[in-house]
Write an enzyme that holds these catalytic residues in place. Structure first.
Site, PDB file in Angstrom:
ATOM      1  CG  HIS A 161      -1.739  -1.050   1.443  1.00 36.45           C
ATOM      2  ND1 HIS A 161      -1.426  -2.210   2.375  1.00 36.45           N
ATOM      3  CD2 HIS A 161      -3.128  -1.255   1.454  1.00 36.45           C
ATOM      4  CE1 HIS A 161      -2.054  -2.727   2.428  1.00 36.45           C
ATOM      5  NE2 HIS A 161      -3.555  -2.536   1.844  1.00 36.45           N
TER       6      HIS A 161
ATOM      7  CG  ASP B 232       1.944  -0.960   3.243  1.00 36.84           C
ATOM      8  OD1 ASP B 232       1.136  -0.462   4.401  1.00 36.84           O
ATOM      9  OD2 ASP B 232       1.576  -2.001   2.536  1.00 36.84           O
TER      10      ASP B 232
ATOM     11  CD  GLU C  92      -7.497  -8.763  -0.527  1.00 37.87           C
ATOM     12  OE1 GLU C  92      -6.609  -7.893  -1.267  1.00 37.87           O
ATOM     13  OE2 GLU C  92      -7.596  -8.909   0.532  1.00 37.87           O
TER      14      GLU C  92
ATOM     15  CG  HIS D 197     -10.645 -11.676   2.682  1.00 35.73           C
ATOM     16  ND1 HIS D 197     -10.364 -10.446   1.915  1.00 35.73           N
ATOM     17  CD2 HIS D 197     -10.065 -11.157   4.011  1.00 35.73           C
ATOM     18  CE1 HIS D 197      -9.335  -9.511   2.562  1.00 35.73           C
ATOM     19  NE2 HIS D 197      -9.300 -10.091   3.758  1.00 35.73           N
TER      20      HIS D 197
ATOM     21  CG  ASP E  97      -4.762 -11.402   7.681  1.00 33.88           C
ATOM     22  OD1 ASP E  97      -5.671 -11.780   7.043  1.00 33.88           O
ATOM     23  OD2 ASP E  97      -4.513 -10.140   7.850  1.00 33.88           O
TER      24      ASP E  97
ATOM     25  CG  ASP F 265      -3.008  -9.815   3.290  1.00 29.91           C
ATOM     26  OD1 ASP F 265      -2.674  -9.360   4.188  1.00 29.91           O
ATOM     27  OD2 ASP F 265      -4.050  -9.444   2.800  1.00 29.91           O
TER      28      ASP F 265
HETATM   29  C1  XLS Z   1      -7.335  -6.769   4.650  1.00 34.64           C
HETATM   30  C2  XLS Z   1      -6.951  -6.867   3.251  1.00 34.64           C
HETATM   31  C3  XLS Z   1      -5.937  -5.952   2.902  1.00 34.64           C
HETATM   32  C4  XLS Z   1      -5.778  -6.026   1.436  1.00 34.64           C
HETATM   33  C5  XLS Z   1      -4.882  -4.889   0.749  1.00 34.64           C
HETATM   34  O1  XLS Z   1      -8.201  -7.656   5.238  1.00 34.64           O
HETATM   35  O2  XLS Z   1      -6.773  -8.368   3.234  1.00 34.64           O
HETATM   36  O3  XLS Z   1      -4.512  -6.416   3.330  1.00 34.64           O
HETATM   37  O4  XLS Z   1      -5.051  -7.346   0.969  1.00 34.64           O
HETATM   38  O5  XLS Z   1      -5.303  -3.678   0.842  1.00 34.64           O
HETATM   39 NI    NI Z   2      -5.642  -9.289   1.512  1.00 32.05          NI
HETATM   40 NI    NI Z   3      -7.642  -9.711   4.546  1.00 27.00          NI
END
Ligand code: XLS
Ligand code: NI
Ligand code: NI
Length: 439
Positions: free
Chosen positions: A101, A104, A232, A271, A309, A338
């Site tokens: 990002h 980051d 995403e 997710h 995560d 991720d």
């Molecule tokens: C958060 C998301 C984020 C995306 C990028 O849950 O996974 O990390 O991958 O913005």
């Molecule tokens: Ni992600």
């Molecule tokens: Ni995520």
């Protein structure tokens, strides 16, 4: 260049018998599987945010890890130290891609022009490193969720001024993605959703998100971005309800707004499970719509209802994911970890163990999926299960699309009862999978 991860060697493949914790047991980059090197099947990427920024803080406690890498936090010196650390880390693991990002990479300034100047400087530095090492950008994105201005969303904000800031960040992040040679550009709509419908004009918010995406496509193509845009999907967190709930919802949205030609999906395992689906379900939905783009590799915890995560450990899940990816013809994007180490796993060594785990898990997934495909019995079963659509007149008629409800009703009248072949076979297939994987 001063070594940062001292005492940690380059991680090599040593085979399943190895007892060396700093070695791969299954990921053998040059090994050929189904006609391609493992490293080509598995374009692993490092997530800048979890690996180089996150220090283990959670809602109940502060940082446990130190990611200053010897520099004062928030300075450009620190931003560069993160680049040094990141490239050393990726090099030692044999990782060839990274994802980021905007925020980051550098500390955000009060003024967006100053932030952009910092981004220019740091990406010059990244580009140098990239040229030296051959490690490339997988995808970039703008963080449109952390800054307080996005409390009501970015594209979905009720403030046109906030919307302008979102546009400005996307514009810059696209320029940087092009500069760094990224394969893709991601939209993750963490704040694009609502907390209560009572205060929400959903139609306006969704149309505005689509407008922002359309402008991003126009600008991206104008400045020479030839890669894929990705959405995403995620159903919730931080918002109660997010508009990109799951793959099917995101695809519907993209098609409704005429954006599907430019977009694919970036499917994240955790997710998927938050949306009540398996990872492989989300991959299948994407692939069958021609929109399987990239993957965020991680996993959740069945006892926790949020995006934990974790690094991938579940070999069944990796196997079924790779099965979908192989059948879908591979990924145009990559496999971005991720994922973050658990809070007490705060050392540099822990970071390496986490990636070794994740890479070995996916290597096992690839090996298993290849075995299942080569074995052929699973695919043969599915083919046979639907064979009446090929082998009977009624089946062919339905598939041709050239029939009416009246015609079919007439056929039903003549049948008495439908033939009901045993269609399931779930237990047989599960046993088959085990025998292939463990046999
Ligand atoms: C958060 C998301 C984020 C995306 C990028 O849950 O996974 O990390 O991958 O913005
Ligand atoms: Ni992600
Ligand atoms: Ni995520």
């Amino acid at each position: 260049m001063k070594e940062i991860f001292v005492r940690i060697p380059e991680i090599k493949f040593e085979g399943s018998e190895s007892k060396n914790p700093f070695a791969f047991r299954f990921y053998d980059a040059d090994k050929v599987v189904l006609g391609k090197k493992m490293s080509e099947h598995l374009p692993f990427a490092m997530a800048w945010w979890h690996t180089l920024c996150a220090e283990g803080a959670d809602m109940f406690g502060s940082a446990t890890a130190d990611k200053s890498f010897g520099a004062r936090k928030g300075t450009m010196e620190h931003a560069k130290a993160k680049v040094d650390a990141g490239f050393e880390f990726m090099h030692k693991l044999g990782i060839r891609y990274y994802c980021w990002h905007d925020v980051d990479l550098v500390q955000e300034a009060d003024d967006i022009s100053e932030t952009n100047a910092r981004l220019d400087e740091i990406t010059d530095y990244i580009l140098e490193k990239s040229k030296e090492t051959g490690i490339k950008c997988l995808w970039g994105t703008a963080n449109l969720f952390s800054n307080p201005r996005y409390m009501n969303g970015a594209g979905s904000s009720n403030s046109p001024e906030v919307y302008c800031f979102a546009a400005a960040q996307i514009k810059k992040a696209l320029e940087l993605t092009v500069k760094l040679g990224g394969r893709g550009y991601v939209f993750w709509g963490g704040r694009e959703g609502y907390e209560t419908l009572l205060n929400t004009d959903m139609a306006l918010e969704q149309e505005n998100i689509a407008r922002l995406m359309r402008m991003a496509v126009e600008y991206g193509r104008k400045i020479g971005f030839g890669g894929d845009f990705y959405v995403e999907p995620k159903p919730k967190e931080p918002m109660k309800h997010q508009y990109d709930y799951d793959a099917a919802t995101a695809i519907g949205f993209l098609k409704a707004h005429g954006l599907d030609k430019h977009f694919k999906l970036n499917i994240e395992a955790n997710h998927a499970t938050l949306a009540g689906h398996t990872f492989e379900h989300e991959l299948r939905v994407s692939a069958m719509n021609g929109m399987l783009g990239s993957v965020d590799a991680n996993q959740g915890d069945m006892f926790l209802g949020w995006d934990t995560d974790e690094f991938p450990f579940d070999v069944y899940s990796a196997t079924f994911a790779m099965l979908e990816i192989l059948r879908g013809g591979g990924l145009g994007g990559g496999i971005n970890f991720d994922a973050k180490t658990r809070r007490p796993s705060y050392t540099y060594e822990d970071m390496f163990h986490a990636f070794i785990l994740g890479m070995d898990t996916w290597a096992l997934g690839l090996i298993n999926a290849a075995k299942i495909i080569e074995d052929g019995r699973l695919d043969a079963f599915v083919k046979e299960r639907y064979s009446a659509y090929r082998d009977t007149d009624t089946g062919r008629k339905i598939l041709s699309g050239d029939c009416t409800l009246e015609e079919l009703a007439e056929r039903a009248r003549g049948l008495g009862k439908p033939r009901l072949p045993s269609g399931g076979g779930q237990e047989k297939l599960q046993a088959l999978i085990n025998s292939i994987i463990f046999g």
